[in-house]
Write an enzyme that holds these catalytic residues in place. Structure first.
Site, PDB file in Angstrom:
ATOM      1  N   CYS A 135     -11.296   3.174  -1.332  1.00  9.73           N
ATOM      2  CA  CYS A 135     -10.135   3.606  -0.798  1.00  9.73           C
ATOM      3  C   CYS A 135      -9.833   2.611   0.610  1.00  9.73           C
ATOM      4  CB  CYS A 135     -10.197   4.903  -0.617  1.00  9.73           C
ATOM      5  SG  CYS A 135      -8.874   5.725   0.365  1.00  9.73           S
ATOM      6  N   CYS A 138      -4.015  -1.283  -2.226  1.00 15.22           N
ATOM      7  CA  CYS A 138      -4.266   0.291  -2.406  1.00 15.22           C
ATOM      8  C   CYS A 138      -5.128   0.469  -3.545  1.00 15.22           C
ATOM      9  CB  CYS A 138      -3.191   0.978  -2.467  1.00 15.22           C
ATOM     10  SG  CYS A 138      -2.890   2.700  -3.066  1.00 15.22           S
ATOM     11  N   ASP A 164       0.811  -1.125   0.197  1.00 16.30           N
ATOM     12  CA  ASP A 164      -0.082  -0.060   0.095  1.00 16.30           C
ATOM     13  C   ASP A 164       1.071   1.319  -0.069  1.00 16.30           C
ATOM     14  OD1 ASP A 164      -2.476   1.745   0.407  1.00 16.30           O
ATOM     15  OD2 ASP A 164      -1.829   1.948   2.329  1.00 16.30           O
TER      16      ASP A 164
HETATM   17  N1  DGL Z   1      -4.214   3.791   0.026  1.00 10.73           N
HETATM   18  C1  DGL Z   1      -4.819   4.758  -0.877  1.00 10.73           C
HETATM   19  C2  DGL Z   1      -6.059   4.382  -1.732  1.00 10.73           C
HETATM   20  O1  DGL Z   1      -6.503   3.244  -1.313  1.00 10.73           O
HETATM   21  C3  DGL Z   1      -5.326   5.918  -0.006  1.00 10.73           C
HETATM   22  C4  DGL Z   1      -4.014   6.781   0.316  1.00 10.73           C
HETATM   23  C5  DGL Z   1      -3.340   7.663  -0.646  1.00 10.73           C
HETATM   24  O2  DGL Z   1      -3.804   8.532  -1.176  1.00 10.73           O
HETATM   25  O3  DGL Z   1      -2.392   7.145  -0.813  1.00 10.73           O
HETATM   26  O4  DGL Z   1      -6.537   4.712  -2.681  1.00 10.73           O
END
Ligand code: DGL
Length: 277
Positions: free
Chosen positions: A184, A73, A10
């Site tokens: 997210c 992610c 992530d």
């Molecule tokens: N991990 C990101 C997502 O799931 C959220 C955090 C970020 O912007 O890096 O989109």
């Protein structure tokens, strides 16, 4: 091969929601988490930059030795899945992203065939979720909710502040979609608030859906480990180890440890010998 850990990657802390779901779905597997805390957030960066960062993280995990890679992610999956899948294929590592499992689940449960996807700016702007939903004949719309990321990391997941923010982002969806994908990693923490603003709407946690998809993919590839006791969980970050452990507790329900700092470009060998069982 089966004794290698599953790599979980992530941009930072949020992927711990996916790791928690993986732990529940695959309790006997070793999980090796890498949070790219030196380069977080990915959600506001260009597709090219996110792809470059993601490829560097994936290559580090391949060098340590993982039997599969879960891109925990949404932003990284949105922009970098094809690149990472190709790199994984070259070293024989299956790659699982979070977008398709969430879309599959929405397709399965949506009665009204109208789905909203909540994500970072990058995820929503890229439109990959929306295109995948529309390809299944669902009506799709995206809502970028960037402040939810900060609220979750601040631990402000209940009370007036998140409720007002959620009302502002999501109030316009009332009477529209019957199903909403939490697209997210941070958003599952705000689930009660989101549900309060959108009563009666089906919320899909892409973390849960991804864990189920990962278990299925590993089973089909013959890569599952038997019941040899609980798997271990190890955590790597590229910056600010202390904050990762402190804030990570909100996401995981316990501190993400053992954790250590890594330099992505350093020469690495296997992360750990398979533990004696
Ligand atoms: N991990 C990101 C997502 O799931 C959220 C955090 C970020 O912007 O890096 O989109």
């Amino acid at each position: 091969m089966n004794t290698l850990p599953i790599g979980v990657f992530d941009s930072g802390i949020g992927g711990l929601t996916v790791l928690a779901a993986l732990s529940r779905a695959l309790p006997h597997e070793d999980l090796l988490y890498l949070g790219d805390t030196a380069r977080v957030p990915y959600g506001t960066r260009s597709p090219e930059t996110v792809t470059r960062y993601s490829a560097r993280v994936a290559s580090h995990l391949y060098r340590r030795g993982v039997k599969a890679l879960v891109i925990a992610c949404n932003t990284a999956t949105t922009h970098a899945l094809p690149t990472l899948t190709a790199a994984g294929a070259a070293v024989g590592v299956p790659v699982i992203g979070v977008v398709k499992p969430g879309v599959d689940e929405a397709d399965r449960v949506s009665r009204g065939r109208h789905v909203a996807i909540l994500g970072t700016e990058g995820t929503v702007r890229a439109g990959r979720y929306q295109a995948a939903l529309e390809a299944r004949g669902l009506r799709a719309e995206g809502v970028a909710c960037p402040l939810f990321v900060s609220l979750a990391e601040e631990g402000w997941i209940e009370g007036d502040v998140p409720r007002l923010v959620a009302e502002r982002y999501l109030g316009g969806l009332r009477g529209g979609p019957d199903t909403v994908i939490l697209g997210c990693t941070h958003f599952p923490l705000l689930r009660p608030i989101i549900q309060a603003v959108l009563p009666g709407v089906m919320l899909i946690d892409s973390a849960e859906a991804t864990a189920v998809a990962t278990a299925k993919a590993l089973g089909e590839a013959g890569l599952l480990r038997g019941d040899e006791g609980p798997g271990r969980r190890d955590f790597l970050v590229t910056d600010n180890l202390e904050r990762f452990i402190t804030v990570g507790r909100t996401f995981l329900g316990q501190p993400p440890e053992p954790a250590m700092l890594v330099d992505l470009d350093e020469a690495v060998g296997p992360f750990h010998e398979p533990p004696a069982r």
